[in-house]
Design a protein around this motif. Structure first.
Motif, PDB file in Angstrom:
ATOM      1  N   ARG A  51       0.832  -1.212   0.000  1.00 28.81           N
ATOM      2  CA  ARG A  51       0.000   0.000   0.000  1.00 28.81           C
ATOM      3  C   ARG A  51       0.867   1.262   0.000  1.00 28.81           C
ATOM      4  O   ARG A  51       0.534   2.272  -0.613  1.00 28.81           O
ATOM      5  CB  ARG A  51      -0.927  -0.029   1.233  1.00 28.81           C
ATOM      6  N   ALA A  52       1.999   1.190   0.694  1.00 22.93           N
ATOM      7  CA  ALA A  52       2.904   2.358   0.764  1.00 22.93           C
ATOM      8  C   ALA A  52       3.472   2.681  -0.616  1.00 22.93           C
ATOM      9  O   ALA A  52       3.478   3.840  -1.048  1.00 22.93           O
ATOM     10  CB  ALA A  52       4.030   2.078   1.753  1.00 22.93           C
ATOM     11  N   TRP A  53       3.937   1.657  -1.347  1.00 26.18           N
ATOM     12  CA  TRP A  53       4.458   1.909  -2.703  1.00 26.18           C
ATOM     13  C   TRP A  53       3.365   2.495  -3.595  1.00 26.18           C
ATOM     14  O   TRP A  53       3.601   3.407  -4.384  1.00 26.18           O
ATOM     15  CB  TRP A  53       4.982   0.604  -3.319  1.00 26.18           C
ATOM     16  N   THR A  54       2.144   1.940  -3.453  1.00 22.50           N
ATOM     17  CA  THR A  54       1.034   2.412  -4.302  1.00 22.50           C
ATOM     18  C   THR A  54       0.793   3.911  -4.107  1.00 22.50           C
ATOM     19  O   THR A  54       0.504   4.635  -5.065  1.00 22.50           O
ATOM     20  CB  THR A  54      -0.255   1.614  -3.985  1.00 22.50           C
ATOM     21  N   GLU A  55       0.898   4.376  -2.872  1.00 23.40           N
ATOM     22  CA  GLU A  55       0.665   5.802  -2.577  1.00 23.40           C
ATOM     23  C   GLU A  55       1.562   6.686  -3.468  1.00 23.40           C
ATOM     24  O   GLU A  55       1.106   7.662  -4.058  1.00 23.40           O
ATOM     25  CB  GLU A  55       0.953   6.064  -1.097  1.00 23.40           C
ATOM     26  N   ALA A 122      10.337  -4.706  -3.917  1.00 22.07           N
ATOM     27  CA  ALA A 122      10.834  -3.342  -3.668  1.00 22.07           C
ATOM     28  C   ALA A 122      11.798  -2.919  -4.773  1.00 22.07           C
ATOM     29  O   ALA A 122      11.756  -1.781  -5.247  1.00 22.07           O
ATOM     30  CB  ALA A 122      11.520  -3.282  -2.307  1.00 22.07           C
ATOM     31  N   ARG A 123      12.642  -3.837  -5.195  1.00 26.50           N
ATOM     32  CA  ARG A 123      13.610  -3.540  -6.243  1.00 26.50           C
ATOM     33  C   ARG A 123      12.893  -3.187  -7.552  1.00 26.50           C
ATOM     34  O   ARG A 123      13.205  -2.199  -8.206  1.00 26.50           O
ATOM     35  CB  ARG A 123      14.484  -4.784  -6.440  1.00 26.50           C
ATOM     36  N   ARG A 124      11.895  -3.962  -7.872  1.00 25.42           N
ATOM     37  CA  ARG A 124      11.126  -3.725  -9.104  1.00 25.42           C
ATOM     38  C   ARG A 124      10.441  -2.355  -9.055  1.00 25.42           C
ATOM     39  O   ARG A 124      10.501  -1.573  -9.996  1.00 25.42           O
ATOM     40  CB  ARG A 124      10.076  -4.847  -9.255  1.00 25.42           C
ATOM     41  N   ARG A 125       9.862  -2.058  -7.920  1.00 26.05           N
ATOM     42  CA  ARG A 125       9.088  -0.810  -7.832  1.00 26.05           C
ATOM     43  C   ARG A 125      10.013   0.403  -7.754  1.00 26.05           C
ATOM     44  O   ARG A 125       9.750   1.448  -8.354  1.00 26.05           O
ATOM     45  CB  ARG A 125       8.125  -0.891  -6.646  1.00 26.05           C
TER      46      ARG A 125
END
Ligand code: DGY
Length: 425
Positions: A51-55, A122-125
């Motif tokens: 959810r944090a990455w999506t933000e 995390a690496r991908r994002r």
């Protein structure tokens, strides 16, 4: 006690979560704000990494072609906020504002990456987001530093996030109010008008918006056309901290060009920042680029620069300045020096304490070895929350909650402070 605070904070994040982005608070701020989202992601990352990455990803879906990342994304209609999309007139499929905000995304992404439990994801994002963040940084240096000084200017007070700071009272008088179309403010229907900017300031805010809109939001023209160009040490400090995190993350991800270009932006910026050092005040202060002079105003902007990797001696002096401030207020850090005649304990950025700025100052001071002061700031944050709830900002003398309530980034910072203290313990 900390468990109860964590639960309350998590609840606020949930209440304000609209799926792919989080509103700062319902009513007063019903859309997605740029630096709110990036700081919110830090808190979210302790609860739900995905959810944090999506933000942050949602925010960057609305990056402009020139690289600018707007300060508001108007995901859906809501006439409870002024100025809405019609006033901005940026002509985008999903409307946005036309100005930007403090560039904290680089720092947020590196933090999410470092603490991730799911490194592959995390690496991908991070790999997908990093070039976009770098493009935004390049946009800053190309469009807001046309003479290559190493420091960028804000061209609207809203860009700094410190809308009504005392720092630009004089400079802001250069912005006229004639020709401003009549408007009805909405903010004062949600929050106490005594805690908000004045009507006259709003007229000047809107004059700038109208002027930029008449230039079709062409960023190659806006900087020079603006009668308001302020080099804010806090704004530059946040950008430089993000630049340094982008350099480190890019090196880690094998993005060599970005790593090298960011390292050189950082060197130039940190050297240039020193031109804003104010020996008498024991902190950095702003520069008025139109008038060509330093502004001798002791606000939190010059303390916030400690978030950047500034020389250790400067961080030490800032910690000492904060120690002096602590003898003149109950809770650190006041957004304007409580001893200054312009200090106003409840009016937005003219005195109140803001948890997000406290967090960034403390984070920088920790990194610079000024841990006693950093810990003191963190402690004041938690005391404020326990006594006064999750407000937008607080009176530094009484701790009275001001502005909006149930505030997202305040909740996110509480989670950050508590969780990071546990890791350090
Ligand atoms: C507001 O509306 O108060 C904001 O600070 C502008 O982004």
């Amino acid at each position: 006690m900390t468990e109860a605070l964590l639960q309350k904070a998590a609840h606020i994040l949930q209440v304000n979560d609209l799926g792919k982005y989080t509103v700062p608070t319902h009513g007063l701020y019903p859309f997605q704000w740029n630096w709110d989202s990036c700081l919110t992601a830090l808190g979210q990352s302790h609860l739900n990494e995905d959810r944090a990455w999506t933000e942050i990803e949602t925010l960057f879906e609305h990056q402009w072609d020139d690289g600018m990342v707007p300060h508001i994304v108007f995901h859906k209609e809501d006439d409870g906020y002024f100025p809405g999309p019609g006033v901005w007139g940026t002509n985008r499929p999903i409307p946005t504002s036309g100005i930007t905000q403090p560039a904290v995304a680089g720092f947020a992404i590196k933090s999410l990456y470092d603490r991730s439990q799911n490194k592959t994801d995390a690496r991908r994002r991070a790999f997908a987001l990093l070039p976009k963040v770098f493009k935004w940084h390049e946009w800053f240096y190309a469009n807001r530093d046309p003479k290559h000084s190493g420091l960028v200017a804000i061209i609207h007070p809203w860009e700094s996030g410190r809308d009504n700071s005392v720092d630009w009272d004089d400079a802001f008088l250069r912005v006229p109010t004639d020709g401003v179309a009549p408007f009805v403010r909405r903010d004062t229907q949600h929050a106490d008008p005594a805690h908000r900017p004045t009507q006259e300031q709003y007229e000047r805010y809107i004059w700038l918006v109208q002027t930029f809109r008449n230039l079709n939001w062409d960023n190659s023209k806006l900087h020079d056309a603006s009668p308001f160009q302020i080099v804010d040490p806090g704004f530059n400090g946040i950008l430089l901290r993000s630049v340094s995190e982008v350099a480190a993350l890019a090196a880690d991800l094998g993005l060599r060009d970005i790593a090298e270009a960011s390292a050189s932006q950082l060197d130039r910026g940190i050297a240039a920042l020193d031109s804003l050092w104010n020996e008498k005040r024991g902190q950095y202060t702003c520069y008025d680029r139109v008038a060509g002079c330093l502004i001798d105003s002791p606000s939190i902007g010059g303390l916030l620069a400690a978030f950047a990797p500034i020389p250790k001696s400067r961080a030490e002096t800032i910690a000492a300045t904060l120690d002096t401030q602590s003898q003149n207020c109950t809770y650190l850090v006041a957004s304007h020096d409580p001893r200054d005649v312009h200090f106003d304990a409840k009016r937005y950025w003219r005195g109140p304490v803001w948890l997000i700025v406290n967090y960034m100052i403390a984070n920088g001071l920790h990194a610079a070895g000024q841990s006693a002061m950093a810990t003191r700031i963190d402690k004041d944050c938690l005391t404020l929350i326990e006594n006064s709830g999750f407000a937008e900002y607080y009176d530094p003398h009484t701790g009275e909650p001001c502005g909006g309530g149930q505030f997202t980034w305040t909740a996110a910072m509480v989670i950050e402070i508590i969780k990071n203290a546990k890791v350090a313990a």
